[in-house]
Design an enzyme around this catalytic site. Structure first.
Site, PDB file in Angstrom:
ATOM      1  CG  HIS A  28      -0.055   6.603 117.812  1.00 18.32           C
ATOM      2  ND1 HIS A  28       0.594   5.893 118.786  1.00 18.32           N
ATOM      3  CD2 HIS A  28      -1.372   6.222 117.894  1.00 18.32           C
ATOM      4  CE1 HIS A  28      -0.269   5.122 119.430  1.00 18.32           C
ATOM      5  NE2 HIS A  28      -1.471   5.306 118.901  1.00 18.32           N
ATOM      6  CD  GLU A  29      -4.166   7.627 115.586  1.00 11.89           C
ATOM      7  OE1 GLU A  29      -4.665   6.558 115.196  1.00 11.89           O
ATOM      8  OE2 GLU A  29      -4.164   7.965 116.785  1.00 11.89           O
TER       9      GLU A  29
ATOM     10  CG  HIS B 244      -3.158   2.417 115.242  1.00  8.63           C
ATOM     11  ND1 HIS B 244      -2.827   1.316 116.001  1.00  8.63           N
ATOM     12  CD2 HIS B 244      -3.220   3.471 116.123  1.00  8.63           C
ATOM     13  CE1 HIS B 244      -2.685   1.680 117.276  1.00  8.63           C
ATOM     14  NE2 HIS B 244      -2.910   2.983 117.359  1.00  8.63           N
TER      15      HIS B 244
END
Length: 465
Positions: free
Chosen positions: A26-27, A30
């Site tokens: 997920h990170e 980003h």
């Protein structure tokens, strides 16, 4: 809680490994899109709180593991507060060079892309994991044959019988019993048209699910609608827990239970029904066992576990065994078919999650399925124990859910930021700082409230078990 951690080290480790993987993905979404849009990333953290260890890369990003491994974050340059917008003084002090690499000074489209990239990475990762499993190990497939029908259930009233092969439900073809289970998990009071085959003849009947309180194999009391059908899993013992009633009675893997308390049992659901009605006051549990060409009797004293989730106390007898999945096979696919089925499985998880949430809001489903970290840890522990395939599928499932939850339009979540950007696009200017602050406070309260509620569900189940 401390006792749970002490007694379930492997479960906790499996949970942390699975959670760390999906949080990292997920990170990284980003991070990757932020860097592609010229944003300077200051910190990439797995976990919260004090740093345990880390390093700096050549771009100045600090990669670290923190003390509380229940999430993670990416801190971008200039992203100083909840609204991702620096205060006036900080903006005035920034040079043009700093503004060029600061997140708040990127275009609306760039900021939206960076925020959306986290959930998107989770969805893409899930598709990849599903595709890898379906291509390398195969997709689990159990014949869509009814193992048993619960007496007095909707299926029984409609005329479904053990041995019926399900062909379609509401016009959707059924190839695997796992698809029947997926439908059964989400039924409400809406009638279902079920097409099945019996004795070589196809028939179609309408089944209207009825509401019933049940206890699942983990001891969770569930209140919701049910069809009342069970899978064709045999009473063939797969594993035996150490120092369990089954081990003390001399049972072995590959033993088949053919009768319990004098009642013939053909599938696991038949045996579970006997256990649900077992009364220790009437003496030990009597089992008829088939081992190879031998048949013999065994008696044992099951462990009685009680559950009381703010309702009537329920008791469940356990003997310490798991059962074989019978004729379940794994169908392997080529790369393109596996990828397509990976997309389909990801979409199915999203659809089912929305359906379940809608049923909870409408009151057609209990909220016991809302689990927190303890429930997720137990889920991963069981998945790891079941083997690498189940563990990988569990990681994919968690990845989809993490991506989906983060898209909810709640401030402090990615979806909340996207909502703010949408409002800004429509209005031609961002919401005022006061309005943003209030919305983020409300969003934080909602998220914390849901976390407390889910954790309370976990504790109730843990204490009850």
């Amino acid at each position: 809680m401390i006792e749970f951690l002490a007694d379930n080290t492997a479960t906790v480790v499996a949970f942390l490994v699975g959670l760390t993987i999906v949080v990292f993905v997920h990170e990284m979404g980003h991070f990757w899109v932020a860097r592609r849009n010229g944003v300077r990333v200051e910190v990439f953290s797995i976990g919260f709180g004090p740093e345990l260890f880390g390093f700096n890369d050549r771009h100045g990003t600090r990669w670290k593991f923190a003390a509380v491994p229940l999430g993670g974050y990416v801190k971008m340059f200039g992203d100083e507060d909840a609204s991702s917008k620096p205060d006036a003084e900080a903006a005035e002090e920034m040079s043009d060079e700093d503004k060029a690499v600061a997140f708040p000074f990127k275009s609306l489209g760039q900021k939206a892309a960076i925020v959306f990239a986290g959930p998107a990475a989770n969805f893409i990762f899930a598709v990849i994991v599903y595709a890898f499993v379906f291509m390398s190990f195969g997709q689990p497939a159990t014949p869509p044959v009814i193992g048993s029908v619960v007496s007095g259930s909707a299926a029984a009233e409609a005329g479904i019988q053990a041995g019926d092969r399900i062909l379609a439900i509401d016009g959707e073809p059924i190839e695997r019993y796992e698809e029947v289970q997926a439908v059964a998990l989400l039924v409400d009071g809406t009638p279902l048209d079920i097409r099945f085959e019996r004795g070589g003849i196809e028939r179609t009947i309408t089944v209207t699910p009825t509401r019933l309180e049940t206890i699942d194999d983990q001891g969770t009391v569930r209140d919701g609608y049910t069809l009342g059908v069970n899978p064709p899993y045999p009473t063939l013992i797969h594993t035996i827990s150490p120092d369990s009633p089954a081990e003390r009675a001399g049972l072995e893997p590959e033993d088949r239970i053919v009768a319990a308390q004098g009642v013939p049992v053909q599938v696991f659901a038949d045996f579970r029904e006997v256990l649900e009605g077992f009364d220790p006051a009437q003496g030990p549990l009597r089992l008829t066992i088939e081992r190879g060409d031998q048949r013999f009797e065994r008696t044992l004293d099951p462990v009685i576990e009680t559950y009381d989730e703010n309702g009537p106390t329920e008791s469940v007898a356990r003997i310490g065994v798991t059962f074989s999945l019978g004729d379940r096979t794994h169908i392997a696919y080529g790369p393109f078919e596996a990828a397509w089925r990976g997309v389909g499985e990801t979409v199915r998880v999203v659809e089912h999650t929305f359906t379940a949430l809608g049923q909870m809001i409408a009151g057609d489903r209990g909220t016991e399925d809302l689990g927190g970290p303890i429930r997720i840890a137990q889920f991963f522990g069981q998945a790891a124990e079941a083997g690498v395939v189940t563990f990988l599928l569990s990681i994919a499932l968690l990845s989809v859910n993490l991506g989906l939850i983060n898209l909810f339009p709640i401030p402090v979540l990615d979806g909340g930021h996207l909502l703010m950007y949408g409002i800004e696009a429509v209005m031609g200017r961002p919401l005022g700082e006061a309005a943003q602050e209030i919305s983020f406070r409300i969003g934080l309260a909602v998220v914390l409230g849901l976390m407390v509620f889910a954790t309370w569900n976990d504790i109730v189940q843990l204490v009850g078990g």
